[in-house]
Design a protein around this motif. Structure first.
Motif, mmCIF file in Angstrom:
data_model
loop_
_atom_site.group_PDB
_atom_site.id
_atom_site.type_symbol
_atom_site.label_atom_id
_atom_site.label_comp_id
_atom_site.label_asym_id
_atom_site.label_seq_id
_atom_site.Cartn_x
_atom_site.Cartn_y
_atom_site.Cartn_z
ATOM 1 N N LEU A 127 44.764 29.485 45.142
ATOM 2 C CA LEU A 127 44.178 30.420 45.991
ATOM 3 C C LEU A 127 43.247 31.200 45.475
ATOM 4 N N SER A 128 43.216 31.524 44.326
ATOM 5 C CA SER A 128 42.389 32.368 43.803
ATOM 6 C C SER A 128 40.952 31.468 43.464
ATOM 7 N N PHE A 129 41.132 30.099 43.524
ATOM 8 C CA PHE A 129 39.900 29.394 43.090
ATOM 9 C C PHE A 129 39.357 28.865 44.502
ATOM 10 N N THR A 130 40.303 28.679 45.554
ATOM 11 C CA THR A 130 39.762 28.393 46.887
ATOM 12 C C THR A 130 39.107 29.597 47.388
ATOM 13 N N TRP A 131 39.390 30.635 47.174
ATOM 14 C CA TRP A 131 38.715 31.738 47.587
ATOM 15 C C TRP A 131 37.401 31.956 47.136
ATOM 16 N N ARG A 132 37.185 31.704 45.778
ATOM 17 C CA ARG A 132 36.012 31.885 44.894
ATOM 18 C C ARG A 132 35.110 30.695 45.472
ATOM 19 N N GLN A 133 35.576 29.541 45.444
ATOM 20 C CA GLN A 133 34.643 28.499 45.750
ATOM 21 C C GLN A 133 33.992 28.615 47.512
ATOM 22 N N LEU A 134 34.728 29.090 48.229
ATOM 23 C CA LEU A 134 34.520 29.144 49.662
ATOM 24 C C LEU A 134 33.575 30.356 49.757
ATOM 25 N N ALA A 135 33.684 31.296 49.038
ATOM 26 C CA ALA A 135 32.647 32.508 48.871
ATOM 27 C C ALA A 135 31.596 32.156 48.467
ATOM 28 N N GLY A 136 31.620 31.297 47.297
ATOM 29 C CA GLY A 136 30.138 30.882 46.725
ATOM 30 C C GLY A 136 29.422 30.118 47.861
ATOM 31 N N LEU A 137 30.011 29.229 48.585
ATOM 32 C CA LEU A 137 29.421 28.596 49.776
ATOM 33 C C LEU A 137 28.853 29.480 50.745
ATOM 34 N N GLU A 151 39.002 38.671 47.096
ATOM 35 C CA GLU A 151 40.337 38.308 47.033
ATOM 36 C C GLU A 151 40.735 37.573 45.740
ATOM 37 N N SER A 152 39.727 36.633 45.286
ATOM 38 C CA SER A 152 39.978 35.666 43.947
ATOM 39 C C SER A 152 40.282 36.430 42.830
ATOM 40 N N LEU A 153 39.428 37.687 42.905
ATOM 41 C CA LEU A 153 39.573 38.766 41.561
ATOM 42 C C LEU A 153 40.992 39.432 41.742
ATOM 43 N N ARG A 154 41.206 39.747 42.675
ATOM 44 C CA ARG A 154 42.618 40.573 42.972
ATOM 45 C C ARG A 154 43.697 39.529 42.597
ATOM 46 N N LEU A 155 43.773 38.311 42.999
ATOM 47 C CA LEU A 155 44.684 37.407 42.679
ATOM 48 C C LEU A 155 44.974 37.075 41.204
ATOM 49 N N ARG A 156 43.778 36.962 40.568
ATOM 50 C CA ARG A 156 43.780 36.830 39.194
ATOM 51 C C ARG A 156 44.213 37.788 38.381
ATOM 52 N N GLU A 157 43.744 39.220 38.842
ATOM 53 C CA GLU A 157 44.266 40.557 38.047
ATOM 54 C C GLU A 157 45.786 40.433 38.223
ATOM 55 N N GLU A 158 46.263 40.114 39.394
ATOM 56 C CA GLU A 158 47.785 40.308 39.929
ATOM 57 C C GLU A 158 48.564 39.334 38.801
ATOM 58 N N LEU A 159 48.060 38.045 38.752
ATOM 59 C CA LEU A 159 48.844 37.224 37.989
ATOM 60 C C LEU A 159 48.669 37.276 36.518
ATOM 61 N N GLY A 160 47.678 38.010 36.115
ATOM 62 C CA GLY A 160 47.328 38.315 34.595
ATOM 63 C C GLY A 160 46.701 37.056 33.906
ATOM 64 N N TYR A 161 45.882 36.438 34.917
ATOM 65 C CA TYR A 161 44.926 35.160 34.530
ATOM 66 C C TYR A 161 43.736 35.747 33.813
ATOM 67 N N LEU A 162 43.793 36.094 32.553
ATOM 68 C CA LEU A 162 42.792 37.027 31.995
ATOM 69 C C LEU A 162 41.524 35.999 31.776
ATOM 70 N N VAL A 163 41.683 34.670 31.375
ATOM 71 C CA VAL A 163 40.738 33.965 31.020
ATOM 72 C C VAL A 163 39.665 33.696 32.338
ATOM 73 N N GLY A 164 40.354 33.872 33.472
ATOM 74 C CA GLY A 164 39.628 33.544 34.610
ATOM 75 C C GLY A 164 38.959 34.680 35.305
ATOM 76 N N THR A 165 39.336 35.873 34.729
ATOM 77 C CA THR A 165 38.996 37.312 35.294
ATOM 78 C C THR A 165 37.435 37.606 35.085
ATOM 79 N N ALA A 166 36.887 37.099 34.051
ATOM 80 C CA ALA A 166 35.492 37.481 33.852
ATOM 81 C C ALA A 166 34.669 36.846 34.833
ATOM 82 N N PRO A 167 34.839 35.319 35.070
ATOM 83 C CA PRO A 167 34.228 34.619 36.084
ATOM 84 C C PRO A 167 34.256 35.034 37.546
#
Length: 258
Positions: free
Chosen positions: A172-182, A198-214
């Motif tokens: 979902l963090s990825f789909t939010w980001r791609q839909l937002a990009g469009l 929403e994408s950032l919130r999900l990544r921070e909640e999951l601790g997905y550090l490598v995907g947080t900077a993007p």
């Protein structure tokens, strides 16, 4: 240009200690170490072999290195796949590796990516768990290699619905980001800002550090307040320093950190 990863986190309390350890390493960009934890199981277990291959494919996308190692792991996973679901998952990873190679201009394998995704689609039932990830990756191909934003948006929406239905927060963090990009591309600033947040919130909640900077950089692109946007980019650069310049494609696009 957008770059993404596979779904699944290993953060659920029901996950076993191995999956939790794999997730912690993966989320910090330690894909080789995470794959090494799976190696003893991957020799004879199709699920472990597929997961190991997926980690090494993801490493290629984030670091632009490790192509031969990912290819070797993928061939091993393909050899162990016996059910339709396993074959579909292997084909989905094959398509992702080919997509990454084409996107990062290592070698044009776009036809191979399309073919592999097509095989995966033929093997998966409409409501199968793996279909959401497949739809998402087909959307990436449509957006970034075929320059077809309309087809990409349809695929992302299907992936978003599937990820919601299966409770896949990372996807979902990825789909939010791609839909937002469009949306940003179409000038829909409020919609884009919401999706990126929403994408950032999900990544921070999951601790997905490598995907947080993007995610931080994407949100900055939709932020009208220049001071806020700069703070977001500064935080992204801090994370890039912490992760030794990974993702590499993002590190190239930002100013060199002081």
């Amino acid at each position: 240009m957008t770059h993404t990863a596979v779904s699944g986190t290993g953060t659920n309390p029901a996950d076993d200690p191995l999956q939790t350890a794999v997730w912690r390493l993966r989320s910090r960009g330690c894909w080789v170490d995470a794959a090494a934890l799976l190696e003893p199981h991957a020799a004879g277990d199709a699920a472990a072999a597929l997961q190991r291959a997926a980690l090494l494919v993801e490493r290629c996308l984030y670091t632009e290195t490790g192509w031969a190692r990912a290819e070797e792991a993928l061939r091993s996973a393909e050899a162990l796949a016996h059910t339709d679901e396993e074959r579909a998952a292997a084909a989905c990873e094959r398509g992702q590796l080919a997509y990454a190679s084409s996107l990062l201009k290592v070698r044009d394998r776009s036809d191979e990516a399309r073919s592999a995704f097509g095989r995966a689609a033929a093997l998966l039932a409409p409501g199968a768990v793996g279909r959401a990830l497949l739809d998402f990756r087909r959307g990436l191909l449509a957006e970034n290699l075929a320059d077809s934003p309309q087809a990409a948006r349809s695929a992302y929406r299907r992936a978003h619905a599937g990820a919601t239905a299966h409770g896949d927060a990372l996807l979902l963090s990825f789909t939010w980001r791609q839909l937002a990009g469009l949306a940003l591309r179409d000038g829909e600033l409020a919609e884009a800002r919401h999706g990126f947040a929403e994408s950032l919130r999900l990544r921070e909640e999951l601790g997905y550090l490598v995907g947080t900077a993007p995610a931080l950089v994407s949100l900055a692109e939709a932020e009208p307040d220049r001071a806020v946007a700069q703070r977001l980019r500064t935080e992204a650069m801090r994370l890039l320093r912490l992760l030794d310049g990974v993702p590499t494609w993002l590190a190239r696009s930002l100013p060199a950190p002081a």
